[in-house]
Enzyme design. Structure first.
Site, PDB file in Angstrom:
ATOM      1  N   LYS A  17      12.266  20.449 -15.021  1.00  0.00           N
ATOM      2  CA  LYS A  17      12.832  20.667 -15.792  1.00  0.00           C
ATOM      3  C   LYS A  17      12.024  20.955 -17.746  1.00  0.00           C
ATOM      4  CE  LYS A  17      16.191  17.989 -14.134  1.00  0.00           C
ATOM      5  NZ  LYS A  17      17.194  16.430 -14.221  1.00  0.00           N
ATOM      6  N   ASP A  37      24.274  16.153 -19.673  1.00  0.00           N
ATOM      7  CA  ASP A  37      24.393  15.250 -17.653  1.00  0.00           C
ATOM      8  C   ASP A  37      25.972  15.509 -18.150  1.00  0.00           C
ATOM      9  OD1 ASP A  37      22.466  16.044 -15.731  1.00  0.00           O
ATOM     10  OD2 ASP A  37      22.105  13.653 -15.624  1.00  0.00           O
ATOM     11  N   GLN A  45      17.034  10.134 -15.856  1.00  0.00           N
ATOM     12  CA  GLN A  45      16.974  10.984 -14.818  1.00  0.00           C
ATOM     13  C   GLN A  45      17.129  10.025 -13.430  1.00  0.00           C
ATOM     14  OE1 GLN A  45      16.374  13.645 -13.236  1.00  0.00           O
ATOM     15  NE2 GLN A  45      17.018  13.178 -11.685  1.00  0.00           N
TER      16      GLN A  45
END
Ligand code: NAP
Length: 293
Positions: free
Chosen positions: A54, A121, A98
């Site tokens: 990422k 997200d 995460q």
């Protein structure tokens, strides 16, 4: 008939190139460099490698990565305090924690603590609610990836019979909402649905996110359908392991009009859509026209 293979890798490369150009434009026109903060707890090698890719992707499109590795025993209070700091930092436009989190941390509390404007997200309840009520929202990355993949072979979803198999908050539910927003006629199926083969056979667009290796058989698929396989399942045979989707690809490609492979379909597009969401978040925070899903 053999289906068109929807090549997620090359479509993701095109999307990243377009995001890079828009990022450069944002910097030159408005002096804004989108920044993405990623918080990783613990030292799980798979998560570390995922977060590493990422960060590389963020740098490659000209955005700023802010990596925050934390020890596995970090307290919930310390994590929440870091999230508040990132919420207040003007250089950070997107905040991603995460998942999964260690068991001593309440994931719902952490997601709710993220500023919804920086929730790249798209898991914050406010964004889920905005999406469900048709307001502009940051939607989750995998569902956006699926919509973009569908549109490469079916530019308009209007009036299409679409079936979403799976109703999770990170994939099935938001993808069903996005398809509805595109004016498809959407049915949502789940583990309690009756006669799954019959439901699938109606679908001109079949999206599957259930985590059940190759459950969807070729003879369940409507001829010419667009099949988006989101599942990622590791299966072992003869001492070897490989990744397969939720759809039996070999069978389905003989019936479908277009299909995503696993791997190489939805997966590569998901990270590109995280960059897309970071760009959108930066634009929305600055009051600049944001790219549309
Ligand atoms: P999840 O939270 O476990 O949800 C699974 C959903 O599938 C649930 O709604 C469940 O129904 C339904 N389901 C389970 N078995 C079923 C069956 N036999 N028939 C019909 N429905 C069934 O999973 P998720 O997080 O949505 O992920 C789904 C899959 O997508 C996993 O393989 C995951 O690894 C993959 N994934 C891929 C990406 C990517 O970037 N490619 C991203 C995220 C997830 P109930 O609600 O009734 O229990």
């Amino acid at each position: 008939m053999s289906a068109t293979i929807i090549d997620g890798k090359s479509i993701a490369a095109d999307l990243r190139a377009s995001i890079k150009a828009q990022t450069q434009d944002l910097r030159e026109t408005h002096g804004i460099v989108p920044g993405l903060a990623v918080v990783l707890i613990g030292d799980d090698p798979a998560s570390q490698s995922y977060v590493g890719s990422k960060s590389r992707a963020v740098t490659e499109v000209g955005m700023r990565p802010f990596d925050h590795p934390l020890p596995a025993d970090v307290s919930e209070a310390a994590l929440l305090s870091l999230v508040q700091k990132l919420n207040a930092d003007p250089a950070v436009h997107g905040v991603l924690v995460q998942m999964p989190l260690p068991p001593h941390i309440d994931a719902k509390l952490v997601v709710a603590a993220i500023n919804p404007a920086k929730d790249v997200d798209g898991f914050h309840p406010l964004n889920a609610g905005r999406l469900a009520t048709g307001l502009p929202a940051l939607a989750p990355c995998t569902p956006i990836a699926c919509i973009k993949l569908i549109k490469t072979v079916r530019p308009s979803l209007a009036g299409c019979e679409a079936l979403m198999v799976g109703r999770s908050h990170i994939v099935g539910n938001p993808l069903a909402q996005l398809m509805l927003k595109e004016n498809a006629t959407v049915t949502i199926a789940h583990s309690r649905s009756r006669d799954m083969p019959a439901l699938c056979r109606r679908a001109e667009i079949l999206c599957v996110a259930i985590g059940r290796a190759e459950l969807i058989r070729g003879d369940w698929i409507r001829p010419g359908a667009t099949v988006i396989d989101i599942g990622i399942n590791r299966v072992s045979a003869g001492g070897k392991s490989r990744i397969v989707g939720d759809v039996d690809f070999a069978q389905a490609r003989e019936v479908a009009g277009a299909i995503t492979p696993v791997p190489g379909g939805v997966g590569p597009m998901t990270i590109a859509c995280l960059l897309f969401n970071t760009l959108r978040a930066a634009c929305m925070q600055a009051g600049v026209a944001a790219p549309e899903i």
